[in-house]
Design an enzyme around this catalytic site. Structure first.
Site, PDB file in Angstrom:
ATOM      1  N   GLN A   1       0.852  -1.201   0.000  1.00  0.00           N
ATOM      2  CA  GLN A   1       0.000   0.000   0.000  1.00  0.00           C
ATOM      3  C   GLN A   1       0.883   1.246   0.000  1.00  0.00           C
ATOM      4  O   GLN A   1       1.511   1.559   1.014  1.00  0.00           O
ATOM      5  CB  GLN A   1      -0.864  -0.044   1.266  1.00  0.00           C
ATOM      6  CG  GLN A   1      -1.829   1.089   1.434  1.00  0.00           C
ATOM      7  CD  GLN A   1      -2.386   1.106   2.852  1.00  0.00           C
ATOM      8  OE1 GLN A   1      -1.702   0.707   3.797  1.00  0.00           O
ATOM      9  NE2 GLN A   1      -3.600   1.554   3.027  1.00  0.00           N
TER      10      GLN A   1
ATOM     11  N   SER B   1       1.374   6.347   2.602  1.00  0.00           N
ATOM     12  CA  SER B   1       2.111   7.307   3.442  1.00  0.00           C
ATOM     13  C   SER B   1       3.318   7.904   2.731  1.00  0.00           C
ATOM     14  O   SER B   1       3.975   7.244   1.934  1.00  0.00           O
ATOM     15  CB  SER B   1       2.607   6.617   4.719  1.00  0.00           C
ATOM     16  OG  SER B   1       1.531   6.132   5.446  1.00  0.00           O
TER      17      SER B   1
ATOM     18  N   SER C   1       4.820  -1.404   4.172  1.00  0.00           N
ATOM     19  CA  SER C   1       4.945  -2.800   4.575  1.00  0.00           C
ATOM     20  C   SER C   1       4.971  -3.680   3.332  1.00  0.00           C
ATOM     21  O   SER C   1       4.216  -3.446   2.377  1.00  0.00           O
ATOM     22  CB  SER C   1       3.753  -3.223   5.442  1.00  0.00           C
ATOM     23  OG  SER C   1       3.615  -2.375   6.541  1.00  0.00           O
TER      24      SER C   1
ATOM     25  N   GLU D   1      -9.006  -1.509   5.927  1.00  0.00           N
ATOM     26  CA  GLU D   1      -7.753  -1.737   6.648  1.00  0.00           C
ATOM     27  C   GLU D   1      -8.008  -1.808   8.155  1.00  0.00           C
ATOM     28  O   GLU D   1      -7.502  -2.686   8.841  1.00  0.00           O
ATOM     29  CB  GLU D   1      -6.774  -0.602   6.337  1.00  0.00           C
ATOM     30  CG  GLU D   1      -5.460  -0.710   7.098  1.00  0.00           C
ATOM     31  CD  GLU D   1      -4.423   0.338   6.671  1.00  0.00           C
ATOM     32  OE1 GLU D   1      -4.843   1.400   6.161  1.00  0.00           O
ATOM     33  OE2 GLU D   1      -3.235   0.080   6.857  1.00  0.00           O
TER      34      GLU D   1
ATOM     35  N   GLU E   1      -4.626   8.616  17.939  1.00  0.00           N
ATOM     36  CA  GLU E   1      -5.116   9.991  18.105  1.00  0.00           C
ATOM     37  C   GLU E   1      -6.077  10.360  16.970  1.00  0.00           C
ATOM     38  O   GLU E   1      -7.143  10.942  17.191  1.00  0.00           O
ATOM     39  CB  GLU E   1      -3.939  10.988  18.119  1.00  0.00           C
ATOM     40  CG  GLU E   1      -3.023  10.893  19.325  1.00  0.00           C
ATOM     41  CD  GLU E   1      -2.010   9.761  19.218  1.00  0.00           C
ATOM     42  OE1 GLU E   1      -1.906   9.143  18.141  1.00  0.00           O
ATOM     43  OE2 GLU E   1      -1.336   9.471  20.229  1.00  0.00           O
TER      44      GLU E   1
HETATM   45  C1  LIG Z   1       4.282  -1.041  11.376  1.00  0.00           C
HETATM   46  C2  LIG Z   1       3.767   0.006  10.417  1.00  0.00           C
HETATM   47  C3  LIG Z   1       3.383  -0.380   9.148  1.00  0.00           C
HETATM   48  C4  LIG Z   1       2.909   0.587   8.246  1.00  0.00           C
HETATM   49  N1  LIG Z   1       2.585   0.169   6.980  1.00  0.00           N
HETATM   50  C5  LIG Z   1       2.201   1.090   6.069  1.00  0.00           C
HETATM   51  C6  LIG Z   1       1.953   0.693   4.713  1.00  0.00           C
HETATM   52  O1  LIG Z   1       2.057  -0.478   4.355  1.00  0.00           O
HETATM   53  N2  LIG Z   1       1.608   1.638   3.815  1.00  0.00           N
HETATM   54  C7  LIG Z   1       1.459   2.939   4.165  1.00  0.00           C
HETATM   55  O2  LIG Z   1       1.102   3.736   3.307  1.00  0.00           O
HETATM   56  N3  LIG Z   1       1.708   3.364   5.447  1.00  0.00           N
HETATM   57  C8  LIG Z   1       2.077   2.455   6.391  1.00  0.00           C
HETATM   58  N4  LIG Z   1       2.357   2.864   7.682  1.00  0.00           N
HETATM   59  C9  LIG Z   1       2.295   4.289   7.991  1.00  0.00           C
HETATM   60  C10 LIG Z   1       1.196   4.709   8.920  1.00  0.00           C
HETATM   61  O3  LIG Z   1      -0.074   4.608   8.314  1.00  0.00           O
HETATM   62  C11 LIG Z   1       1.518   6.147   9.348  1.00  0.00           C
HETATM   63  O4  LIG Z   1       2.738   6.074  10.077  1.00  0.00           O
HETATM   64  C12 LIG Z   1       0.462   6.771  10.183  1.00  0.00           C
HETATM   65  O5  LIG Z   1      -0.670   7.030   9.397  1.00  0.00           O
HETATM   66  C13 LIG Z   1       0.915   8.042  10.899  1.00  0.00           C
HETATM   67  O6  LIG Z   1       1.445   8.950  10.008  1.00  0.00           O
HETATM   68  P1  LIG Z   1       2.870   9.666  10.264  1.00  0.00           P
HETATM   69  O7  LIG Z   1       3.852   8.569  10.591  1.00  0.00           O
HETATM   70  O8  LIG Z   1       3.156  10.547   9.103  1.00  0.00           O
HETATM   71  O9  LIG Z   1       2.683  10.505  11.590  1.00  0.00           O
HETATM   72  P2  LIG Z   1       2.088  11.988  11.711  1.00  0.00           P
HETATM   73  O10 LIG Z   1       0.867  12.090  10.878  1.00  0.00           O
HETATM   74  O11 LIG Z   1       3.186  12.956  11.470  1.00  0.00           O
HETATM   75  O12 LIG Z   1       1.669  12.023  13.226  1.00  0.00           O
HETATM   76  C14 LIG Z   1       2.592  12.261  14.291  1.00  0.00           C
HETATM   77  C15 LIG Z   1       1.797  12.290  15.595  1.00  0.00           C
HETATM   78  O13 LIG Z   1       0.841  13.371  15.567  1.00  0.00           O
HETATM   79  C16 LIG Z   1      -0.474  12.865  15.803  1.00  0.00           C
HETATM   80  N5  LIG Z   1      -1.440  13.581  14.989  1.00  0.00           N
HETATM   81  C17 LIG Z   1      -1.329  13.885  13.666  1.00  0.00           C
HETATM   82  N6  LIG Z   1      -2.430  14.530  13.241  1.00  0.00           N
HETATM   83  C18 LIG Z   1      -3.259  14.641  14.306  1.00  0.00           C
HETATM   84  C19 LIG Z   1      -4.556  15.189  14.508  1.00  0.00           C
HETATM   85  N7  LIG Z   1      -5.220  15.774  13.497  1.00  0.00           N
HETATM   86  N8  LIG Z   1      -5.092  15.111  15.748  1.00  0.00           N
HETATM   87  C20 LIG Z   1      -4.437  14.536  16.777  1.00  0.00           C
HETATM   88  N9  LIG Z   1      -3.191  13.988  16.642  1.00  0.00           N
HETATM   89  C21 LIG Z   1      -2.625  14.035  15.436  1.00  0.00           C
HETATM   90  C22 LIG Z   1      -0.392  11.416  15.386  1.00  0.00           C
HETATM   91  O14 LIG Z   1      -1.395  10.641  15.976  1.00  0.00           O
HETATM   92  C23 LIG Z   1       0.994  11.019  15.834  1.00  0.00           C
HETATM   93  O15 LIG Z   1       0.999  10.689  17.187  1.00  0.00           O
HETATM   94  C24 LIG Z   1       2.820   1.931   8.625  1.00  0.00           C
HETATM   95  C25 LIG Z   1       3.209   2.318   9.918  1.00  0.00           C
HETATM   96  C26 LIG Z   1       3.670   1.377  10.804  1.00  0.00           C
HETATM   97  C27 LIG Z   1       4.086   1.805  12.183  1.00  0.00           C
END
Ligand SMILES: Cc1cc2nc3c(=O)[nH]c(=O)nc-3n(C[C@H](O)[C@H](O)[C@H](O)COP(=O)(O)OP(=O)(O)OC[C@H]3O[C@@H](n4cnc5c(N)ncnc54)[C@H](O)[C@@H]3O)c2cc1C
Length: 400
Positions: A119, A122, A154, A237, A370
């Site tokens: 997928q 991100s 992933s 998902e 969150e």
């Molecule tokens: C093990 C693992 C597998 C994954 N696999 C995939 C995959 O296969 N494909 C893919 O596309 N992605 C994948 N991801 C990515 C995952 O979906 C994102 O990491 C996730 O959506 C968070 O985005 P970010 O890391 O950019 O954090 P950010 O969006 O930068 O968030 C940082 C922090 O701020 C908080 N935050 C952000 N916005 C808000 C809001 N509006 N209100 C309150 N709090 C907020 C978040 O909750 C978090 O604590 C994976 C992640 C992990 C850990």
């Protein structure tokens, strides 16, 4: 008790179909992939899917009739964990938004595991705020050329195809300028680099797309409608991540065993109370999962999936913490820190330390806790929505 009515009729029909499949393809002598192809052709792959695409258009609840009978006969299965993103996310998206030609082309190799999916959602600047994706897809005849960077992908190192969300109209507001594609991962212009996690493993990757191509025939949904398609994927998902375990299976089963075998000094009244509370919560989540799966089968997944995924992540972390305590010093050991690239996440087959560390990712992957709380607040509880100033501004004019 014998159940009368249409369900009983379907059951008898399914049993007869399974027996016919087994008679024509003896699992002891038929090669695995050939057996899976034959099962798909017989409509016994996923019974709820329409005829011609590996199903029979029956209620999803009847699938165990097929699985149990085939399992008892020693038939190979398609190991759903190997292609979790394909089966859990790509398939429902293709079924909902794919053209008949796309369904014909994509679903069989997906179900039989010939094509593993990942997928590509991100990005470094678009995780929780997925509508901010910057990866560009530019039209080029009957194809699109795709350039950008994805992250946390992933299984990208194993994948043949990807669900891709890309920006096709930078002049439109961010939710309206996105388009959704099924991208071929095995082409020049797709570079996959491992990212090491807290567990020491590299389940996920960075993916660099440089002039990669995708045919317009591999577009899912209309140009500019990628946000709606992506939301359908995200709902699937959350249900796929949050549901599935049988009663006292999964993490709960592991921790219940840890309780039974823990040294008496660790089996305190407090630990017992916590275990019981987590057992009750796991059951509540399991039954909610069953209801959601039915809603999903009926084509009406709601935002409740967010609550289930939130609950799943919380429970997994609490259960793995309790297990560490029950195992004492052994709970702190870790089996292997060498860089590995697993083809599936194995929460129950590994040791306590692995589970404890891996469960941390549960509250991030598939939408952070969150953000899921925000969704529940707004769409389930009807609380005022977050203040959003960027809804009507062209994506290209947003500060980055
Ligand atoms: C093990 C693992 C597998 C994954 N696999 C995939 C995959 O296969 N494909 C893919 O596309 N992605 C994948 N991801 C990515 C995952 O979906 C994102 O990491 C996730 O959506 C968070 O985005 P970010 O890391 O950019 O954090 P950010 O969006 O930068 O968030 C940082 C922090 O701020 C908080 N935050 C952000 N916005 C808000 C809001 N509006 N209100 C309150 N709090 C907020 C978040 O909750 C978090 O604590 C994976 C992640 C992990 C850990």
């Amino acid at each position: 008790m014998t159940t009368a009515g249409p369900a009983a009729g379907h059951r008898a029909d399914l049993e007869a179909r399974v027996d016919a499949l087994l008679a024509a393809h003896d699992p002891a002598t038929t090669e695995r992939q050939a057996f899976l192809d034959a099962r798909y052709d017989a409509g016994l792959a996923w019974v709820h899917v329409p005829e011609g695409h590996g199903g029979l258009g029956l209620p999803r609840a009847l699938q165990p009739v097929v699985d149990d009978r085939l399992g008892a006969a020693g038939a190979p299965d398609n190991d759903p964990r190997r292609n979790g993103i394909g089966l859990g996310m790509a398939a429902p998206t293709i079924l909902a938004f794919g053209t008949p030609a796309q369904q014909e082309r994509l679903l069989r190799p997906l179900w039989t595991g010939r094509e593993i999916w990942c997928q590509l959602f991100s990005e470094p600047g678009a995780g929780s705020d997925l509508a901010a994706v910057a990866t560009r897809a530019i039209p080029d005849g009957d194809r699109w050329r795709v350039t950008g960077q994805k992250v946390w992908t992933s299984s990208a190192h194993l994948a043949d195809r990807a669900l891709l969300l890309a920006r096709t109209d930078p002049d439109a507001p961010k939710h309206r300028g996105l388009t959704y594609f099924a991208l071929d991962m095995r082409q020049p212009g797709v570079e996959v680099r491992p990212l090491r996690q807290l567990t020491g493993e590299a389940e996920f990757n960075e993916v660099f797309l440089t002039d990669a191509v995708v045919d317009d025939a591999d577009r899912l949904g209309d140009v500019g409608a990628g946000w709606q398609v992506a939301n359908a994927t995200l709902m699937s998902e959350r249900v796929a991540i949050g549901s599935g375990a049988a009663r006292e299976a999964g993490m709960l089963g592991v921790v219940a065993d840890a309780w039974r075998t823990a040294p008496s000094g660790h089996r305190t009244a407090d630990a017992h109370q916590r275990l019981l509370r987590l057992w009750v919560e796991s059951e509540a989540l399991r039954t909610t999962g069953m209801r959601l799966a039915q809603k999903l089968a009926a084509g009406a997944p709601g935002p409740e999936g967010s609550a289930m995924k939130l609950g799943f992540a919380r429970l997994a972390q609490q259960l793995s913490s309790l297990e560490v305590e029950l195992r004492g010093d052994d709970g702190l050991r870790y089996d292997d820190w060498t860089l590995r690239r697993p083809d599936q996440v194995d929460m129950t087959g590994r040791d306590t330390g692995y589970r404890y560390l891996r469960a941390k990712g549960n509250s991030i992957e598939g939408g952070t806790s969150e953000v899921l709380r925000n969704i529940i607040a707004e769409r389930v509880l009807g609380l005022p929505s977050e203040h959003r100033v960027d809804k009507d501004v062209a994506w290209k004019d947003l500060p980055r």
